[in-house]
Motif scaffolding. Structure first.
Motif, PDB file in Angstrom:
ATOM      1  N   SER A 199      -2.659 -46.667 -16.247  1.00 36.13           N
ATOM      2  CA  SER A 199      -3.714 -47.059 -17.178  1.00 36.13           C
ATOM      3  C   SER A 199      -4.411 -45.836 -17.739  1.00 36.13           C
ATOM      4  CB  SER A 199      -4.750 -47.940 -16.468  1.00 36.13           C
ATOM      5  OG  SER A 199      -5.408 -47.187 -15.458  1.00 36.13           O
ATOM      6  N   CYS A 200      -5.173 -46.075 -18.793  1.00 37.30           N
ATOM      7  CA  CYS A 200      -6.050 -45.059 -19.357  1.00 37.30           C
ATOM      8  C   CYS A 200      -7.481 -45.411 -18.983  1.00 37.30           C
ATOM      9  CB  CYS A 200      -5.930 -45.022 -20.882  1.00 37.30           C
ATOM     10  SG  CYS A 200      -4.376 -44.372 -21.478  1.00 37.30           S
ATOM     11  N   ASP A 201      -8.333 -44.412 -18.875  1.00 39.59           N
ATOM     12  CA  ASP A 201      -9.749 -44.638 -18.602  1.00 39.59           C
ATOM     13  C   ASP A 201     -10.419 -45.028 -19.912  1.00 39.59           C
ATOM     14  OD1 ASP A 201      -9.270 -43.841 -16.014  1.00 39.59           O
ATOM     15  OD2 ASP A 201      -9.883 -41.782 -16.373  1.00 39.59           O
ATOM     16  N   SER A 202     -10.548 -46.330 -20.135  1.00 40.65           N
ATOM     17  CA  SER A 202     -11.093 -46.811 -21.392  1.00 40.65           C
ATOM     18  C   SER A 202     -12.592 -47.031 -21.337  1.00 40.65           C
ATOM     19  CB  SER A 202     -10.420 -48.127 -21.780  1.00 40.65           C
ATOM     20  OG  SER A 202     -10.691 -49.113 -20.802  1.00 40.65           O
ATOM     21  N   GLY A 203     -13.158 -46.970 -20.162  1.00 36.92           N
ATOM     22  CA  GLY A 203     -14.575 -47.284 -20.025  1.00 36.92           C
ATOM     23  C   GLY A 203     -14.793 -48.783 -19.894  1.00 36.92           C
ATOM     24  N   GLN A 228      -7.008 -45.959 -29.351  1.00 38.07           N
ATOM     25  CA  GLN A 228      -8.214 -45.215 -29.008  1.00 38.07           C
ATOM     26  C   GLN A 228      -7.849 -44.169 -27.956  1.00 38.07           C
ATOM     27  OE1 GLN A 228     -11.464 -45.689 -30.135  1.00 38.07           O
ATOM     28  NE2 GLN A 228     -12.035 -43.933 -28.913  1.00 38.07           N
ATOM     29  N   ALA A 229      -8.289 -42.936 -28.158  1.00 32.68           N
ATOM     30  CA  ALA A 229      -8.040 -41.882 -27.170  1.00 32.68           C
ATOM     31  C   ALA A 229      -8.978 -42.067 -25.982  1.00 32.68           C
ATOM     32  CB  ALA A 229      -8.257 -40.516 -27.800  1.00 32.68           C
ATOM     33  N   ALA A 230      -8.444 -41.844 -24.804  1.00 30.37           N
ATOM     34  CA  ALA A 230      -9.221 -41.980 -23.575  1.00 30.37           C
ATOM     35  C   ALA A 230      -9.480 -40.604 -22.974  1.00 30.37           C
ATOM     36  CB  ALA A 230      -8.466 -42.849 -22.578  1.00 30.37           C
ATOM     37  N   PRO A 231     -10.556 -40.462 -22.213  1.00 30.39           N
ATOM     38  CA  PRO A 231     -10.847 -39.168 -21.589  1.00 30.39           C
ATOM     39  C   PRO A 231      -9.934 -38.837 -20.420  1.00 30.39           C
ATOM     40  CG  PRO A 231     -12.508 -40.781 -20.965  1.00 30.39           C
ATOM     41  CD  PRO A 231     -11.616 -41.442 -21.978  1.00 30.39           C
ATOM     42  N   VAL A 238       1.961 -31.978 -12.601  1.00 28.50           N
ATOM     43  CA  VAL A 238       1.847 -32.997 -13.630  1.00 28.50           C
ATOM     44  C   VAL A 238       0.598 -32.718 -14.458  1.00 28.50           C
ATOM     45  CG1 VAL A 238       1.655 -35.471 -14.086  1.00 28.50           C
ATOM     46  CG2 VAL A 238       2.889 -34.669 -12.066  1.00 28.50           C
ATOM     47  N   GLN A 239       0.761 -32.707 -15.784  1.00 30.69           N
ATOM     48  CA  GLN A 239      -0.370 -32.497 -16.682  1.00 30.69           C
ATOM     49  C   GLN A 239      -0.475 -33.689 -17.627  1.00 30.69           C
ATOM     50  OE1 GLN A 239      -0.879 -28.691 -18.576  1.00 30.69           O
ATOM     51  NE2 GLN A 239      -1.708 -29.645 -20.418  1.00 30.69           N
ATOM     52  N   LEU A 240      -1.690 -34.249 -17.730  1.00 30.52           N
ATOM     53  CA  LEU A 240      -1.957 -35.328 -18.671  1.00 30.52           C
ATOM     54  C   LEU A 240      -2.473 -34.692 -19.959  1.00 30.52           C
ATOM     55  CD1 LEU A 240      -2.257 -38.395 -19.261  1.00 30.52           C
ATOM     56  CD2 LEU A 240      -4.603 -38.180 -18.437  1.00 30.52           C
ATOM     57  N   ASP A 241      -1.640 -34.733 -21.003  1.00 33.58           N
ATOM     58  CA  ASP A 241      -2.013 -34.121 -22.273  1.00 33.58           C
ATOM     59  C   ASP A 241      -2.872 -35.054 -23.121  1.00 33.58           C
ATOM     60  OD1 ASP A 241      -0.422 -31.825 -21.656  1.00 33.58           O
ATOM     61  OD2 ASP A 241       1.350 -32.971 -22.245  1.00 33.58           O
ATOM     62  N   GLU A 242      -2.566 -36.338 -23.097  1.00 32.58           N
ATOM     63  CA  GLU A 242      -3.266 -37.324 -23.926  1.00 32.58           C
ATOM     64  C   GLU A 242      -3.063 -38.691 -23.304  1.00 32.58           C
ATOM     65  OE1 GLU A 242      -5.566 -38.472 -27.172  1.00 32.58           O
ATOM     66  OE2 GLU A 242      -4.870 -36.428 -26.871  1.00 32.58           O
ATOM     67  N   CYS A 243      -4.041 -39.578 -23.452  1.00 27.33           N
ATOM     68  CA  CYS A 243      -3.916 -40.955 -22.997  1.00 27.33           C
ATOM     69  C   CYS A 243      -4.567 -41.849 -24.042  1.00 27.33           C
ATOM     70  CB  CYS A 243      -4.581 -41.146 -21.636  1.00 27.33           C
ATOM     71  SG  CYS A 243      -3.976 -42.589 -20.736  1.00 27.33           S
ATOM     72  N   ARG A 262      -8.013 -35.651 -19.423  1.00 27.32           N
ATOM     73  CA  ARG A 262      -7.153 -35.100 -20.479  1.00 27.32           C
ATOM     74  C   ARG A 262      -7.113 -33.576 -20.354  1.00 27.32           C
ATOM     75  NH1 ARG A 262      -9.038 -36.983 -26.092  1.00 27.32           N
ATOM     76  NH2 ARG A 262     -10.794 -36.873 -24.739  1.00 27.32           N
ATOM     77  N   GLY A 263      -5.906 -33.023 -20.307  1.00 26.87           N
ATOM     78  CA  GLY A 263      -5.718 -31.581 -20.179  1.00 26.87           C
ATOM     79  C   GLY A 263      -5.648 -31.082 -18.748  1.00 26.87           C
ATOM     80  N   GLN A 264      -5.962 -31.935 -17.799  1.00 27.49           N
ATOM     81  CA  GLN A 264      -5.949 -31.540 -16.385  1.00 27.49           C
ATOM     82  C   GLN A 264      -4.536 -31.621 -15.825  1.00 27.49           C
ATOM     83  OE1 GLN A 264      -8.286 -34.098 -13.869  1.00 27.49           O
ATOM     84  NE2 GLN A 264      -8.071 -32.778 -12.081  1.00 27.49           N
TER      85      GLN A 264
END
Length: 142
Positions: free
Chosen positions: A115-119, A23-26, A58-63, A47-49
């Motif tokens: 970690s990823c922000d999964s909600g 699952q993609a995370a924001p 450092v850029q987060l392209d996808e999580c 994502r993208g920041q």
């Protein structure tokens, strides 16, 4: 004979790759270590920041995280640029469970995925109310 045995095993014991649905995370959280000063910083990125920290950006392209277990292994695609040299020092996927599998090779900084922000929000756990004046229970062994 060996071919027959191998074919028999292949038919009787099929191997199935257990692919997890991701699952993609924001956004996600990364940890950056400055190996010279010993300072550690946690970077929470969408994502993208991108964020500049010391001599790197450092850029987060996808999580991504496993859909059936949000608290499990996070996977992040990062782009890290050495701003002093003007070169990309890392561009690829990092795994939270295996940071050395795809590590950034930089003389001053280490970065890894936390970690990823999964909600996912863990439920509140409350301790049972206890009467401070109540006597303690004794354990009888018999």
């Amino acid at each position: 004979m060996i071919r027959v045995l191998a074919l028999t095993l292949a038919v009787l014991c099929p191997l199935q790759a257990a692919a997890q649905e991701m699952q993609a995370a924001p956004g996600g959280t990364l940890r950056l270590l400055d190996k010279v000063t010993g300072r550690v910083a946690d970077l929470a990125l969408s994502r993208g920041q991108s964020v500049g920290q010391g001599r790197v950006t450092v850029q987060l392209d996808e999580c991504r995280y496993p859909r059936d277990n949000p608290a499990a292994d996070a996977q992040a695609h990062l782009t890290v640029v050495d701003t002093a040299a003007g070169t990309t020092v890392f561009s690829g996927w990092m795994l939270a469970s295996s940071p050395a599998l795809s590590a950034m090779d930089h003389h001053r900084y280490d970065i890894w995925v936390l970690s990823c922000d999964s909600g996912f929000v863990a439920p509140d756990v409350t301790a049972p109310e206890e009467d401070p004046d109540a006597p303690l229970e004794e354990i009888n062994e018999g």
